[in-house]
Design a protein around this motif. Structure first.
Motif, short mmCIF file in Angstrom:
data_model
loop_
_atom_site.label_atom_id
_atom_site.label_comp_id
_atom_site.label_asym_id
_atom_site.label_seq_id
_atom_site.Cartn_x
_atom_site.Cartn_y
_atom_site.Cartn_z
N ALA A 41 -15.23 -25.10 31.94
CA ALA A 41 -14.95 -24.08 30.92
C ALA A 41 -16.11 -23.11 30.76
O ALA A 41 -15.93 -22.00 30.25
N PRO A 44 -18.29 -19.30 35.65
CA PRO A 44 -17.56 -18.08 36.02
C PRO A 44 -16.41 -18.42 36.95
O PRO A 44 -16.40 -19.49 37.58
N ALA A 45 -15.45 -17.54 37.05
CA ALA A 45 -14.27 -17.81 37.88
C ALA A 45 -14.64 -18.07 39.33
O ALA A 45 -14.01 -18.88 40.01
N GLU A 61 -20.76 -19.09 31.02
CA GLU A 61 -19.82 -18.05 30.60
C GLU A 61 -19.14 -18.48 29.30
O GLU A 61 -18.03 -19.01 29.29
N ASN A 64 -15.52 -17.32 28.22
CA ASN A 64 -14.24 -17.93 28.64
C ASN A 64 -13.41 -18.38 27.44
O ASN A 64 -12.18 -18.33 27.47
N LYS A 67 -11.79 -15.35 26.05
CA LYS A 67 -10.68 -14.96 26.92
C LYS A 67 -9.45 -15.84 26.69
O LYS A 67 -8.32 -15.36 26.72
N GLN A 247 -6.59 -18.30 35.76
CA GLN A 247 -8.00 -18.61 35.95
C GLN A 247 -8.30 -20.00 35.42
O GLN A 247 -8.13 -20.27 34.23
N ASN A 249 -11.07 -21.58 34.90
CA ASN A 249 -12.13 -21.71 33.90
C ASN A 249 -11.63 -21.35 32.50
O ASN A 249 -12.01 -21.98 31.51
N VAL A 250 -10.76 -20.35 32.41
CA VAL A 250 -10.18 -19.99 31.12
C VAL A 250 -9.22 -21.08 30.64
O VAL A 250 -9.18 -21.41 29.46
N ALA A 253 -11.24 -23.82 29.28
CA ALA A 253 -11.76 -23.47 27.96
C ALA A 253 -10.69 -23.69 26.89
O ALA A 253 -10.98 -24.23 25.80
#
Length: 284
Positions: A41, A44-45, A61, A64, A67, A247, A249-250, A253
């Motif tokens: 999370a 970065p992507a 990041e 995230n 986002k 994404q 990572n988003v 999160a």
């Protein structure tokens, strides 16, 4: 003499060392997915799919999480929907399950044993068997795509009734009989005597019911059909996008935001859960 005894008591046996090692491995296996979720999370992507995986992000990041909240899905609304359903369901279950459990444990009425057997048999019926009749009932009531389509079927739960029955069976009969001698009726005995004595069981049932509702996916996916009424598990699935193009990572999160309330509830209430397990045993 006392020093020798204390050394003897503090000596760790090889079997205990093996047990501790096994528990440590199991603990690492349970914690690792949560740790990986929080780490991803914060990546970065471009670093989310690194091989070999990097357990320490080079760049954090924190955006995230913003986002995830400000994305195309109303994540905060979905979180509120899950919270609303979980809270009302839990409160409703804490009213119905203890009353039914007390009736099965301490009241005599015709057909009690047969009804209890039927209750236990219902635990073996998966929700997929009853979901179509339940959907038709909710559609006829006009409750499809509303929180009540999930709340009403969940405020009664066979497992909750069974658990509360086990707790009420642990109460000494003498206490309840003394209340009866003093002129207390069944409702007064239940409300003023029996219910306060099983507060650990009520706490454990409340935590179990809350987490069960918070994490539910199958029933919401049937009864809810819009983004504004979706619960948090549905929103997390929708965030994956077509062909899992979202994404990661988003998504992680958003998943972390979903997991945090459940972890907080469990950590706060774990002592009640342990106390309830000690109190209930296997009597009955």
């Amino acid at each position: 003499m006392s020093n020798a005894i204390s050394r003897h008591r503090s000596k760790v046996t090889p079997l205990q060392i093996v047990g501790i090692a096994i528990l440590a491995v199991g603990a690492i296996g349970m914690v690792a997915p949560f740790l990986w979720m929080f780490i991803t999370a914060l990546k970065p992507a471009s670093a989310a799919y690194d091989l070999p995986p990097n357990w320490i992000p080079l760049d954090f990041e924190w955006g995230n999480f913003l986002k995830a909240i400000n994305g195309p899905l109303p994540l905060l609304t979905n979180m509120f929907n899950s919270l609303l359903i979980a809270v009302i369901t839990t409160l409703g279950l804490l009213i119905t399950a203890p009353m039914a459990g007390y009736a099965f444990a301490r009241l005599e009425f015709p057909g009690r044993n047969a009804m209890f057997v039927a209750l236990l048999a219902s635990l073996m019926v998966p929700i997929q068997v009853t979901i179509i009749p339940l959907f038709l009932i909710m559609r006829n009531l006009g409750l499809i795509n509303t929180p009540w389509s999930l709340i009403l079927p969940s405020i009664t739960w066979a497992l909750g009734v069974f658990l509360m029955r086990q707790f009420f069976l642990t109460l000494p009969k003498e206490i309840l009989e003394a209340a009866k001698i003093d002129g207390a009726g069944p409702w007064t005995t239940y409300r003023l005597i029996a219910l306060p004595l099983v507060k650990n069981g009520l706490s454990a049932l409340g935590v179990i019911a809350f987490l069960n509702s918070w994490n539910a996916y199958f029933a919401p996916s049937i009864f809810l059909n819009s983004q504004d009424t979706a619960t948090l598990p549905l929103a997390l699935v929708l965030m994956r996008g077509p062909f899992s193009t979202g994404q990661v990572n988003v998504i992680m999160a958003a998943t972390a935001l979903a997991v945090i309330p459940a972890l907080v509830v469990f950590l706060i209430a774990q002592r009640w859960i342990i106390a309830s397990m000690t109190q209930s045993g296997v009597k009955g």
